[in-house]
Structures are given as structure tokens and as C-alpha cells.
Design a protein around this motif. Structure first.
Motif, PDB file in Angstrom:
ATOM      1  N   GLY A  19      -3.189   4.859  -0.767  1.00 29.90           N
ATOM      2  CA  GLY A  19      -4.640   4.861  -0.877  1.00 29.90           C
ATOM      3  C   GLY A  19      -5.368   5.320   0.371  1.00 29.90           C
ATOM      4  O   GLY A  19      -6.599   5.413   0.374  1.00 29.90           O
ATOM      5  N   THR A  20      -4.633   5.641   1.443  1.00 28.42           N
ATOM      6  CA  THR A  20      -5.274   6.154   2.649  1.00 28.42           C
ATOM      7  C   THR A  20      -5.752   7.577   2.416  1.00 28.42           C
ATOM      8  O   THR A  20      -5.023   8.403   1.864  1.00 28.42           O
ATOM      9  N   VAL A  21      -6.975   7.867   2.833  1.00 28.83           N
ATOM     10  CA  VAL A  21      -7.527   9.217   2.735  1.00 28.83           C
ATOM     11  C   VAL A  21      -7.492   9.846   4.123  1.00 28.83           C
ATOM     12  O   VAL A  21      -8.149   9.368   5.044  1.00 28.83           O
ATOM     13  N   LEU A  55      -5.006   5.782  -7.040  1.00 24.31           N
ATOM     14  CA  LEU A  55      -6.005   6.133  -8.048  1.00 24.31           C
ATOM     15  C   LEU A  55      -7.377   5.590  -7.669  1.00 24.31           C
ATOM     16  O   LEU A  55      -8.400   6.259  -7.861  1.00 24.31           O
ATOM     17  N   ASP A  56      -7.391   4.389  -7.107  1.00 19.59           N
ATOM     18  CA  ASP A  56      -8.656   3.803  -6.679  1.00 19.59           C
ATOM     19  C   ASP A  56      -9.274   4.634  -5.549  1.00 19.59           C
ATOM     20  O   ASP A  56     -10.482   4.852  -5.524  1.00 19.59           O
ATOM     21  N   ALA A  57      -8.438   5.118  -4.627  1.00 18.29           N
ATOM     22  CA  ALA A  57      -8.949   5.933  -3.523  1.00 18.29           C
ATOM     23  C   ALA A  57      -9.483   7.275  -4.021  1.00 18.29           C
ATOM     24  O   ALA A  57     -10.489   7.773  -3.506  1.00 18.29           O
ATOM     25  N   SER A  85      -8.698  -2.600   3.292  1.00 20.23           N
ATOM     26  CA  SER A  85      -7.592  -1.762   3.745  1.00 20.23           C
ATOM     27  C   SER A  85      -6.578  -1.489   2.665  1.00 20.23           C
ATOM     28  O   SER A  85      -5.808  -0.547   2.751  1.00 20.23           O
ATOM     29  N   GLY A  86      -6.579  -2.310   1.590  1.00 26.40           N
ATOM     30  CA  GLY A  86      -5.574  -2.138   0.558  1.00 26.40           C
ATOM     31  C   GLY A  86      -5.977  -1.185  -0.530  1.00 26.40           C
ATOM     32  O   GLY A  86      -5.151  -0.724  -1.299  1.00 26.40           O
ATOM     33  N   GLY A  87      -7.260  -0.854  -0.662  1.00 27.64           N
ATOM     34  CA  GLY A  87      -7.694   0.038  -1.707  1.00 27.64           C
ATOM     35  C   GLY A  87      -7.696  -0.652  -3.048  1.00 27.64           C
ATOM     36  O   GLY A  87      -6.698  -1.129  -3.533  1.00 27.64           O
ATOM     37  N   GLY A  88      -8.853  -0.702  -3.702  1.00 29.17           N
ATOM     38  CA  GLY A  88      -8.903  -1.261  -5.025  1.00 29.17           C
ATOM     39  C   GLY A  88      -8.829  -2.764  -5.090  1.00 29.17           C
ATOM     40  O   GLY A  88      -8.572  -3.314  -6.143  1.00 29.17           O
ATOM     41  N   ARG A 104      -4.929  -5.197 -10.594  1.00 30.71           N
ATOM     42  CA  ARG A 104      -5.522  -4.143  -9.761  1.00 30.71           C
ATOM     43  C   ARG A 104      -6.248  -4.729  -8.558  1.00 30.71           C
ATOM     44  O   ARG A 104      -6.156  -4.209  -7.439  1.00 30.71           O
ATOM     45  N   PHE A 105      -6.967  -5.842  -8.764  1.00 30.54           N
ATOM     46  CA  PHE A 105      -7.767  -6.410  -7.683  1.00 30.54           C
ATOM     47  C   PHE A 105      -7.043  -7.508  -6.913  1.00 30.54           C
ATOM     48  O   PHE A 105      -7.567  -8.018  -5.932  1.00 30.54           O
TER      49      PHE A 105
END
Length: 307
Positions: free
Chosen positions: A37-39, A101-103, A160-163, A186-187
Motif C-alpha cells: 500500500g505504499t505509494v 487496492l485501498d492505496a 501506515s497500514g493502508g485501509g 479490511r479495516f
């Protein structure tokens, strides 16, 4: 514009997208979205990611209307589109983690917010250039629905974990096919706490478009299974067996294709019997006991949702 990379390994992928390769100089995108999830921002201005595509598609994106099929390559897309390369082999088997996917959703929504665009401005490479298949593994219609839902709510800190929900919680708009257990996974919050926060009771039905409050991770403490429904027993339909069936599905004991039903029927009984054998839970003393007891109910739900 969303792509898959046909590469593996984040460091390798970022390096290629920054530097390019023989015949195509970098940067090859504006951002690389890794599996975790890191961009990684690697470019600005023009980036060599889109290539030549269909000018009719570009006109539709600008007007934010339904996209026509891409059937020609007469327009340079690199001067018009932001590009996100998403780390994936693109073979239809390489998984897309929820954090990634969340990112992708968040990055697309952030650009749309910045420019005042709608989700109709988010497209895939395959929708731009004839013959392209990326991104493979999810549909762009599904992604646009997620972006549209996100744009209806206020921006939230993804952490930091995304989503994941922060300590103060967040909100989520239910999509077609969603379940409370899936949203909870997911959360990183138990589905039971989500149900409690939204006053949802058995049989725990949610509907597309419904806005859910997602409680924060630190607002609850240890996971507590939902109360055992007194009277739940094989052959009965009251209280409903749907909560039991969903937990059996989410732990792999009941086939996902079995429809939820109030009746504690043969398929549910068989799944419970297997679960009881596995964990030495024999309410009636029988080795093929089809009845779920309080102890089994608690264990089943902790295994399914006790994060």
C-alpha cells in the motif's frame, strides 16, 4: 490512469519506473503503488506510461462521460494523464492485497479532489490503448465505484497500514457484494463491533450505498463474540441460523455458495459437526454432534473475527 507492472519486488519495480529501460526512458509513471500500500512518487510532469491511445476516450474522460471502446491509437496520452504503476505480475493469479487496492483508491481519489474531478476521470490503461490488458485482476468499474463512494465522504487518514481505521474510526460506504465480515477484515476491526456501532442486528444485513461507521481500533478492547442466541438448534428456524452460517463460511467450514437461511438445516449441521470434531466439542456426547453450544459459538466467532 492505472496500470500493472508485470514485475515483482518493490525495489526492482521502483527502480525500473524511475530509470526506464532501453528504448523507453524514465520516469515511466508518476507513482508506484506497492503490495503493502505504499505509494512511491517517482515522476512529475510528463511520464512515459500511457503511450498513444484513442482520442475519443480522452474526450470522454475530459467530459466525464461513459467511455467508448478504444479502437485506435491516434493521441499521445503521456501529456494528459497521471500514471500509477501498481506492482503486480498481471497474470490474473498474482493477488491484489487489500492494502494495495485501498492505496490505489486513495491515490485516485486524492487527485480527483485536488482537481475537482469525479470518479469518471479514473481509467485503466486497457481503456485507453487497444490491445492493453492492464490492470488485470479487478475491473475499472469496480474501482470507480470505490472512488466515487470515497469522494462523497470527508478525507480520512489511512494510517501506515493502508485501509485501516484510525483510533477515532472512520466511515465506509457499502458496495455490492460486501459483507460485515469482509469489511471488518479490511479495516482490522471485528464485524461484531461494526454491527454494534451501526445498530445492526441479526441477520446482520447491509445494503449497497449504506454508510457505516467504522469504530476505531482502540475504542473497544478485546474481541467479544456476539451473545449466543438461546434456542439455536438443529432443525429450527427461530432464532435465525444466519449468524452461525456466516461464521462457518468465514472460517471455511461452510461452502460460500450455500445461501444464508434462517433454518438450521442439514448443511449447517454437517459443518457444525466437523467443527465440533476438530475442536473436541461434543454438546450431546456424540462424535458427529450437529449442535453448536455456547463454548463452540464463542470459539467459532473468535476464530473468524477475533483480531
Amino acid at each position: 490512469m492505472v496500470h500493472h507492472t508485470v514485475t515483482s519486488g518493490t525495489a526492482n519495480t521502483v527502480n525500473i519506473c524511475e530509470r526506464g529501460y532501453d528504448g523507453l526512458p524514465g520516469p515511466l509513471c508518476h507513482g508506484v503503488i506497492a503490495k503493502d500500500g505504499t505509494v512511491h512518487l517517482v515522476g512529475y510532469g510528463r511520464a512515459n506510461h500511457a503511450g498513444r491511445g484513442d482520442g475519443d476516450v480522452l474526450s470522454a474522460v475530459i467530459a466525464e462521460r461513459t467511455l467508448p471502446s478504444a479502437n485506435e491509437a491516434d493521441t499521445d496520452g503521456n501529456t494528459h494523464f497521471y500514471g500509477f504503476e501498481c506492482e503486480n505480475l498481471g497474470d490474473g493469479r498474482d493477488p491484489w492485497p487489500a492494502a494495495q487496492l485501498d492505496a490505489i483508491e486513495r491515490a485516485a481519489a486524492a487527485l480527483c479532489r485536488a482537481h475537482g474531478w469525479s470518479a469518471a476521470s479514473v481509467i485503466g490503461h486497457r481503456e485507453w490503448q487497444p490491445g492493453k490488458i492492464d490492470p488485470e485482476g479487478f475491473t475499472m468499474g469496480w474501482l470507480r465505484d470505490r472512488v466515487a463512494a470515497r469522494l462523497k465522504s470527508k478525507p480520512t487518514d489511512g494510517g501506515s497500514g493502508g485501509g485501516s481505521a484510525g483510533s477515532s474510526g472512520s466511515t465506509y460506504v457499502v458496495k455490492s457484494g460486501d459483507t460485515l465480515s469482509g469489511i471488518g477484515k479490511r479495516f482490522g476491526v471485528s464485524w461484531e463491533r461494526i454491527a454494534q456501532a451501526n445498530k445492526i442486528t441479526a441477520p446482520y444485513v447491509i445494503k449497497p450505498g449504506q454508510l457505516l461507521t467504522i469504530p476505531g481500533k482502540t475504542s473497544g478492547g478485546m474481541y467479544a463474540p456476539p451473545p449466543f442466541p438461546d434456542g439455536l438448534a438443529p432443525g429450527r428456524s427461530s432464532p435465525s441460523a444466519k449468524g452461525l452460517q456466516q461464521a462457518l463460511k468465514d472460517t471455511g467450514w461452510l461452502d460460500p455458495s450455500v445461501p444464508l437461511a434462517d433454518t438450521y438445516g442439514p448443511q449447517t449441521q454437517q459443518a457444525v459437526a466437523g467443527f465440533n470434531r476438530k475442536h473436541n466439542l461434543f454438546t450431546t456426547g456424540r462424535p458427529d454432534d450437529p449442535a453448536i453450544g455456547r463454548r463452540g459459538w464463542g470459539l467459532l466467532h473468535r476464530l473468524a473475527y477475533g483480531y
